[in-house]
Design an enzyme around this catalytic site. Sequence first.
Site, mmCIF file in Angstrom:
data_model
loop_
_atom_site.group_PDB
_atom_site.id
_atom_site.type_symbol
_atom_site.label_atom_id
_atom_site.label_comp_id
_atom_site.label_asym_id
_atom_site.label_seq_id
_atom_site.Cartn_x
_atom_site.Cartn_y
_atom_site.Cartn_z
ATOM 1 N N HIS A 11 0.795 -1.234 0.000
ATOM 2 C CA HIS A 11 0.000 0.000 0.000
ATOM 3 C C HIS A 11 0.828 1.285 0.000
ATOM 4 C CE1 HIS A 11 0.619 -0.237 4.362
ATOM 5 N NE2 HIS A 11 0.253 1.039 4.416
ATOM 6 N N LYS A 15 5.525 5.678 -1.816
ATOM 7 C CA LYS A 15 6.377 6.586 -1.036
ATOM 8 C C LYS A 15 7.803 6.628 -1.563
ATOM 9 C CE LYS A 15 3.876 6.817 3.307
ATOM 10 N NZ LYS A 15 3.920 6.521 4.758
ATOM 11 N N HIS A 65 -6.055 5.814 1.807
ATOM 12 C CA HIS A 65 -6.171 7.074 2.560
ATOM 13 C C HIS A 65 -7.525 7.759 2.355
ATOM 14 C CE1 HIS A 65 -2.401 7.502 4.636
ATOM 15 N NE2 HIS A 65 -1.765 7.042 3.570
#
Length: 151
Positions: A11, A15, A65
């Site tokens: 997930h 990043k 999110h």
Amino acid sequence: ADRLRLGGLLHDIGKVAVPERVLHKPDKLTEDEFRQVMTHPVVGWEICRRLRSAQPVLDVIRWHHERFDGSGYPDGLAGEAIPRPARILSVADALDALTSERPYRASLSVADGLELLRDETRRGKWDVSVLAALDRLHDRGEADPRRAGQL
């Protein structure tokens, strides 16, 4: 369970596109820095969407999110429009974040983290049924993210 496990592993892959100085900043993020962090679900989705093995978890990667009340990102989904696996992972991810040490704050206990999540659920942020399931896990002693995989 396998789908959630894979989604849990992948997930935050987006990043990789967020500068480390932003990810590990010990202070509050600026608006620009937070906008950079907010790109990671879509970047992760872009990275994984061509991988056959990641197809079952693309929704989790992109929408982990999103918030039940529509206040999340990247697409502002709300309620049942958020796929259930993404709703589950979002709560698990939130508890993990709350109970983990961060450069800008100390970790909370699982009990304190759950109390904060319950309060946020009462205000509409999380799916009530997902939080109820997490509470049942806690009652059985199986809700500590730091012990994941040990049970």
